[in-house]
Design an enzyme around this catalytic site. Structure first.
Site, PDB file in Angstrom:
ATOM      1  N   SER A   1       1.076  -1.175  -0.016  1.00 37.98           N
ATOM      2  CA  SER A   1      -0.168  -0.042  -0.163  1.00 37.98           C
ATOM      3  C   SER A   1       0.910   1.408   0.138  1.00 37.98           C
ATOM      4  O   SER A   1       2.212   0.840   0.192  1.00 37.98           O
ATOM      5  CB  SER A   1      -0.916   0.223   1.247  1.00 37.98           C
ATOM      6  OG  SER A   1      -2.145  -1.003   1.520  1.00 37.98           O
TER       7      SER A   1
ATOM      8  N   SER B   1      -4.162  -3.643  -1.964  1.00 35.95           N
ATOM      9  CA  SER B   1      -3.698  -2.690  -2.080  1.00 35.95           C
ATOM     10  C   SER B   1      -3.980  -1.119  -1.832  1.00 35.95           C
ATOM     11  O   SER B   1      -5.806  -0.880  -2.034  1.00 35.95           O
ATOM     12  CB  SER B   1      -2.909  -2.095  -3.424  1.00 35.95           C
ATOM     13  OG  SER B   1      -3.792  -1.943  -4.276  1.00 35.95           O
TER      14      SER B   1
ATOM     15  N   GLU C   1      -4.190   2.710  -1.887  1.00 37.82           N
ATOM     16  CA  GLU C   1      -3.862   4.441  -1.074  1.00 37.82           C
ATOM     17  C   GLU C   1      -4.974   4.861  -1.587  1.00 37.82           C
ATOM     18  O   GLU C   1      -5.481   5.333  -1.889  1.00 37.82           O
ATOM     19  CB  GLU C   1      -3.921   3.916  -3.740  1.00 37.82           C
ATOM     20  CG  GLU C   1      -2.637   3.399  -3.863  1.00 37.82           C
ATOM     21  CD  GLU C   1      -2.729   1.098  -4.376  1.00 37.82           C
ATOM     22  OE1 GLU C   1      -1.943   0.812  -4.333  1.00 37.82           O
ATOM     23  OE2 GLU C   1      -4.287   1.660  -4.500  1.00 37.82           O
TER      24      GLU C   1
END
Length: 444
Positions: free
Chosen positions: A256, A294, A296
């Site tokens: 991340s 992930s 973001e």
């Protein structure tokens, strides 16, 4: 921290810009850091101890805390406009729900590992209550802003080794000026594109003709796969993947990234949200495709306006930048994000962590050779970071952003178009109204 293998040469770590990488057209601030925005302070607390097999609760430990103080130390009483953006949400920033709802930042921001969010939030709440005893009584309650990434490939994350004293240390260490990068604070155990990552930062200073504003980005970078890595637009990862094909890599997580954006441009919350969206373009430049697992997540704030917690009046005044003048900031934040991520990798050193998991540092000498080999291509494109992208002449559209030698006073507010592309003024002139009412063609 364990030493790198004997076969790995040690090389001086330098920031990305010193490798000759093309990193955009705008100039950086004095320190090329988020602290170039007046009043923003950054501090770290780094925890490195133990080696060998994982013993949950004992180590090895490769983690820490990074603290960002948006306006030195009085963010509770002198709140700032804030906002954010989630590109992919397999991650967390505690306090972001209220941040997006109110558009206000009223606590420092912390970055740490995934399983230490609760401890960091609790410690920051304790710090705030000790400093402002009226919280929860005279004043409203607070929800600290705490972002996280998963450092379990190198760190005993389930041991939850971040304690209140580490949060206090990071806040106490917060200062202006250069920001330590790489294996520090919350970035201690982070990995980027299968190389060592961590904390990175960069800034941009717009020309006076575009407002003269300063913008900074700080990242805790922990995402990606080696073959996707791009450095200054070059497919460096594809080249390095062959060399590191036998090096074990974390295989069950994409990782991340948390990014924090600061600017002194006078922006409202919706404008900060839009600015934060463009951070994702900078992340993509380095090679992220925002994988399923992930996170973001971006948070941002503007230091230009103070929203007082107490006032004798029912209103307060704000300076607001025209939406049409956001484009240079969009470009600048994309550039700064890309450079911040690359700085996190360039300044990080190799690290061995739990179960002797090893993450190599980005080999700067090889990156430098790759960049130099491509230099003839760069040289064929004349860089003019402070000049216009089109020659100034009679045929130049009046609403084109002016840079270079043009003074700030020459950039008039009327030289813009609306969001729909309609030139001002949008209302017909009085003569046109009279003409249409007296002599125009008949019809319904």
């Amino acid at each position: 921290m364990a030493n790198p293998p004997e076969s790995e040469p040690t090389e001086k770590r330098v920031r990305a810009r010193e490798l000759g990488i093309p990193l955009g057209r705008f100039k950086t601030g004095k320190h090329n850091a988020i602290t170039d925005v007046e009043g923003v302070l950054v501090g770290h607390s780094t925890i490195i101890r133990g080696e060998g097999p994982l013993r949950p609760g004992h180590g090895p430990v490769r983690t820490g805390v990074t603290a960002i103080l948006p306006n030195r130390s009085n963010i509770f009483m002198e709140r700032l406009n804030g906002g954010g953006f989630v590109l992919n949400g397999a991650g967390e920033v505690a306090g972001m729900t209220q941040l997006m709802e109110w558009g206000l930042v009223e606590t420092p921001m912390l970055l740490t590992n995934t399983m230490s969010v609760g401890a960091a939030s609790d410690a920051l709440a304790r710090h705030m209550v000790e400093k402002y005893p009226g919280i929860g009584d005279e004043h409203d309650v607070i929800i600290p802003i705490v972002g996280e990434c998963d450092d379990s490939y190198l760190n005993d994350i389930s041991g939850r080794h971040v304690r209140a004293e580490h949060v206090f240390e990071a806040i106490r260490n917060a200062s202006e000026g250069p920001v330590p990068e790489g294996n520090v604070g919350g970035g201690t155990g982070m990995v980027t594109c299968d190389f060592k990552g961590g904390i990175g930062t960069s800034s941009r200073k717009l020309p006076e003709a575009l407002g003269g504003y300063t913008l900074g980005v700080l990242v805790m970078s922990n995402f990606g796969k080696m073959h996707n890595l791009r450095v200054g637009g070059l497919p460096v990862g594809e080249v390095l993947a062959e060399k590191f094909k036998d090096t074990p890599r974390r295989g069950q997580t994409y990782g991340s990234i948390i990014a924090v954006v600061a600017t002194d441009a006078p922006l409202l919350s919706h404008q900060i949200n839009r600015l934060c969206k463009r951070v994702s373009l900078g992340i993509g430049r380095v090679g992220s495709y925002a994988a399923h697992g992930s996170g973001e997540i971006v948070v941002g704030f503007s230091t230009a306006n103070i929203i007082p917690r107490r006032t004798q009046k029912m209103v307060y005044k704000l300076k607001i930048l025209l939406d049409q003048r956001l484009d240079p900031l969009y470009e600048a934040v994309m550039e700064a994000t890309e450079e911040a991520i690359l700085n996190s990798m360039c300044m990080a050193t190799s690290m061995k962590g739990v179960n002797d998991n090893y993450v190599p540092a980005l080999p700067l000498d090889e990156v430098r050779r790759f960049v130099q080999a491509c230099r003839p291509i760069f040289a064929s494109v004349k860089k003019r970071p402070q000049q216009t992208s089109a020659p100034v002449g009679r045929d130049k559209p009046a609403d084109v952003d002016k840079e270079g030698e043009v003074t700030a006073g020459a950039v008039l507010p009327t030289e813009v178009r609306g969001a729909e592309g309609i030139p001002y003024p949008t209302r017909p002139a009085p003569d046109d109204i009279e003409d249409s009412s007296s002599g125009g063609s008949s019809g319904s």
